[in-house]
Write a protein that holds these residues in place. Structure first.
Motif, mmCIF file in Angstrom:
data_model
loop_
_atom_site.group_PDB
_atom_site.id
_atom_site.type_symbol
_atom_site.label_atom_id
_atom_site.label_comp_id
_atom_site.label_asym_id
_atom_site.label_seq_id
_atom_site.Cartn_x
_atom_site.Cartn_y
_atom_site.Cartn_z
ATOM 1 N N ARG A 10 0.841 -1.195 0.000
ATOM 2 C CA ARG A 10 0.000 0.000 0.000
ATOM 3 C C ARG A 10 0.880 1.250 0.000
ATOM 4 O O ARG A 10 1.892 1.317 0.694
ATOM 5 C CB ARG A 10 -0.930 0.001 1.213
ATOM 6 N N VAL A 11 0.458 2.263 -0.774
ATOM 7 C CA VAL A 11 1.177 3.533 -0.864
ATOM 8 C C VAL A 11 0.772 4.418 0.305
ATOM 9 O O VAL A 11 -0.420 4.642 0.539
ATOM 10 C CB VAL A 11 0.879 4.235 -2.208
ATOM 11 N N ASP A 12 1.761 4.913 1.073
ATOM 12 C CA ASP A 12 1.432 5.735 2.239
ATOM 13 C C ASP A 12 1.147 7.173 1.823
ATOM 14 O O ASP A 12 1.187 7.530 0.638
ATOM 15 C CB ASP A 12 2.554 5.661 3.283
ATOM 16 N N VAL A 16 6.142 3.339 -0.994
ATOM 17 C CA VAL A 16 5.857 1.953 -0.633
ATOM 18 C C VAL A 16 7.057 1.426 0.153
ATOM 19 O O VAL A 16 8.212 1.763 -0.144
ATOM 20 C CB VAL A 16 5.580 1.065 -1.867
ATOM 21 N N SER A 17 6.785 0.615 1.167
ATOM 22 C CA SER A 17 7.840 0.052 1.989
ATOM 23 C C SER A 17 8.116 -1.374 1.533
ATOM 24 O O SER A 17 7.231 -2.231 1.580
ATOM 25 C CB SER A 17 7.428 0.070 3.464
ATOM 26 N N PRO A 26 4.450 7.838 -8.142
ATOM 27 C CA PRO A 26 3.723 9.071 -8.459
ATOM 28 C C PRO A 26 2.621 9.363 -7.444
ATOM 29 O O PRO A 26 1.922 8.460 -6.973
ATOM 30 C CB PRO A 26 3.153 8.781 -9.853
ATOM 31 N N ALA A 27 2.476 10.637 -7.098
ATOM 32 C CA ALA A 27 1.571 11.025 -6.017
ATOM 33 C C ALA A 27 0.120 10.663 -6.290
ATOM 34 O O ALA A 27 -0.675 10.540 -5.348
ATOM 35 C CB ALA A 27 1.695 12.526 -5.783
ATOM 36 N N CYS A 28 -0.256 10.445 -7.522
ATOM 37 C CA CYS A 28 -1.647 10.108 -7.833
ATOM 38 C C CYS A 28 -2.032 8.724 -7.321
ATOM 39 O O CYS A 28 -3.215 8.367 -7.335
ATOM 40 C CB CYS A 28 -1.895 10.196 -9.337
ATOM 41 N N HIS A 29 -1.057 7.937 -6.860
ATOM 42 C CA HIS A 29 -1.345 6.577 -6.390
ATOM 43 C C HIS A 29 -1.429 6.485 -4.869
ATOM 44 O O HIS A 29 -1.485 5.371 -4.323
ATOM 45 C CB HIS A 29 -0.276 5.617 -6.897
ATOM 46 N N VAL A 30 -1.416 7.617 -4.169
ATOM 47 C CA VAL A 30 -1.484 7.591 -2.706
ATOM 48 C C VAL A 30 -2.760 6.873 -2.258
ATOM 49 O O VAL A 30 -3.857 7.138 -2.759
ATOM 50 C CB VAL A 30 -1.442 9.024 -2.143
#
Length: 503
Positions: A317-319, A324-325, A334-338
């Motif tokens: 999951r994108v924080d 991503v960790s 890319p920030a659109c996937h937060v």
């Protein structure tokens, strides 16, 4: 020893004087007295031999060996490496044995222990190889880093393959095998290991092991057998070839400590070192490693039709910071996937992030605890939050990596001078977004041309960048010279006059 015995017997049995004994045995009277005093000849005094060829290099050798005190213990100079550096770097005309004697003298003076020598063994061609990891210190992009060095060594020919990685994860272990087999052009019948976690999940009694599924799949794909050594120091001699190879390779090719800008540059250095090693002789062999390998390569198992896919897919999951960790390291997307859950393909050296079938981010693997951030992934957010741009971690990473260079800094300063901090930063971000459609080199050239012309307009920069990226225009030929090949003589009406006269 025999002479001393004869002198002593003659003196005892015939009661001869020292002078008579010296005349009979044709020796000096001093030697007769020594024989009568002791049955064992005294040790001969060794005179100190001058070494004029080495004298000029002694300060250099002292400096190298003194610096070794601060170097990693496993990456210090051997006597042979000192001699090699003198020849290669200073073109010194001095014998290796002379250098060895002096290095031993300096070490006794400095109380530096000598490296233990490993005993080589004989193995049938193509029968066996050994694998191990070693640690080496490098200066990576100006920062001291300990890298893991995967080493595979063919036991018969002694040919080795080494590659550096930032960790010893299972993907690294598998990737090293795939690359090693491709390097050798075949697969040995058996490979010796110690109890690496990438291959062994649990050590049982004796030689029994619980092996990992991925390692079993690798072994099945290439068709080799595995042999696991005893745990601890008891098993170190069971794969002494690769144990010695790790240390020898580190001392031969990584002394002094390498300074590289990337892991790719380091691995090029290691491959160049392995190529030089092909010309060396092992122990008392009469042929080089390369000549021995030429005999062995035909006995290796053929490579399968396709390489083994060692990568692993996992969902992450994108924080809220658009990261991503993965394995303890944070990678930007890319920030659109937060907030989304994206698939991550984990390789030995790269991390690919997918949104469906599309790759949305690709990074080189970082060390545990690192943040690997791309400035491009945050541009849309920074266009709104312009105040966050100067202190953005992604900007610091871009500066350190050379992505954000002096031309960008100059453009940003000029844009803020003309438009103010907020609008000047937005103008810079508008230009940075052009990186997605225009090559970086061409865009930097376009920024340079626009600044020279006194413009900070993104449209002007885009035009200049595209011009800079176009191939060179052909030389223009003057129109007069270009049409000369179409010249023809002036028309004549003589034939028309003849026609009129005929009528």
């Amino acid at each position: 020893m025999t002479l001393y015995e004869q002198i002593r017997k003659a003196h005892e049995r015939e009661q001869l004087s020292v002078r008579e004994l010296a005349r009979r045995f044709r020796v000096h009277r001093r030697d007769v007295r020594q024989a009568l005093a002791s049955a064992v000849p005294p040790e001969r005094k060794r005179s100190e031999r001058p070494a004029p060829a080495l004298d000029q290099w002694k300060p250099t050798i002292d400096e190298w060996l003194s610096a070794d005190r601060l170097a990693p213990r496993k990456q210090r100079h051997t006597a042979r490496r000192v001699w090699q550096r003198l020849v290669e770097e200073h073109h010194a005309l001095v014998g290796e044995s002379t250098v060895r004697r002096y290095v031993a003298e300096v070490r006794r003076r400095m109380d530096v222990p000598l490296v233990e020598v490993m005993v080589p063994q004989h193995h049938p061609l193509g029968e066996e190889a050994e694998v191990d990891f070693g640690t080496a210190s490098v200066i990576l992009a100006g920062i001291p880093v300990d890298v893991s060095m995967f080493v595979m060594r063919l036991s018969a020919s002694g040919r080795g393959y080494a590659r550096g990685y930032l960790n010893e994860a299972q993907e690294v272990f598998l990737d090293g095998h795939v690359r090693g087999f491709e390097h050798f052009g075949g697969v040995p019948r058996r490979i010796r290991y110690d109890n690496l976690k990438a291959a062994v999940e649990r050590v049982l009694k004796g030689r029994d092991r619980v092996e990992s599924d991925r390692f079993i799949a690798l072994r099945s794909h290439y068709g080799f057998d595995s042999f696991f050594c005893q745990p601890g120091l008891k098993g170190s001699h069971e794969k002494g070839g690769v144990e010695g190879e790790v240390g020898r390779f580190r001392r031969r090719h990584m002394v002094p400590v390498p300074r590289v800008n990337s892991m790719g540059e380091l691995n090029e250095l290691l491959m160049a070192g392995a190529a030089r090693d092909d010309q060396r002789f092992i122990a008392q062999r009469r042929i080089t490693v390369a000549e021995h390998f030429a005999l062995e390569v035909d006995t290796l198992r053929a490579l399968p039709g396709e390489p083994f896919d060692f990568t692993v897919f996992a969902a992450h999951r994108v924080d809220r910071k658009s990261r991503v960790s993965v394995r303890g390291c944070l990678y930007s997307v890319p920030a659109c996937h937060v907030g989304k859950r994206l698939d991550v393909r984990i390789g030995a050296e790269t991390i690919d992030v997918y949104d469906g079938a599309a790759v949305v981010a690709r990074h080189a693997r970082g060390l545990k605890g690192d943040e690997v951030l791309a400035l491009d992934h945050y541009l849309e957010v920074l266009a709104i939050k312009t105040g966050a741009f100067p202190g953005a971690t992604a900007l610091a990473r871009a500066r350190a990596g050379g992505v954000f260079g002096p031309i960008h800094e100059r453009f940003w300063a000029e844009a803020r001078r003309r438009l103010g901090d907020r609008d000047g930063t937005r103008a810079l971000i508008e230009v940075l977004l052009l990186h997605r459609t225009i090559p970086a080199d061409a865009l930097v050239a376009g920024m340079q041309r626009a600044l020279t012309a006194g413009s900070i307009d993104a449209a002007v920069i885009a035009i200049e960048a595209r011009r800079a990226g176009e191939p060179a225009v052909a030389t223009v030929t003057p129109i007069g010279e270009g049409l000369s090949r179409f010249d023809r003589p002036a028309p004549s009406i003589a034939d028309y006059d003849d026609l009129l006269e005929a009528q």
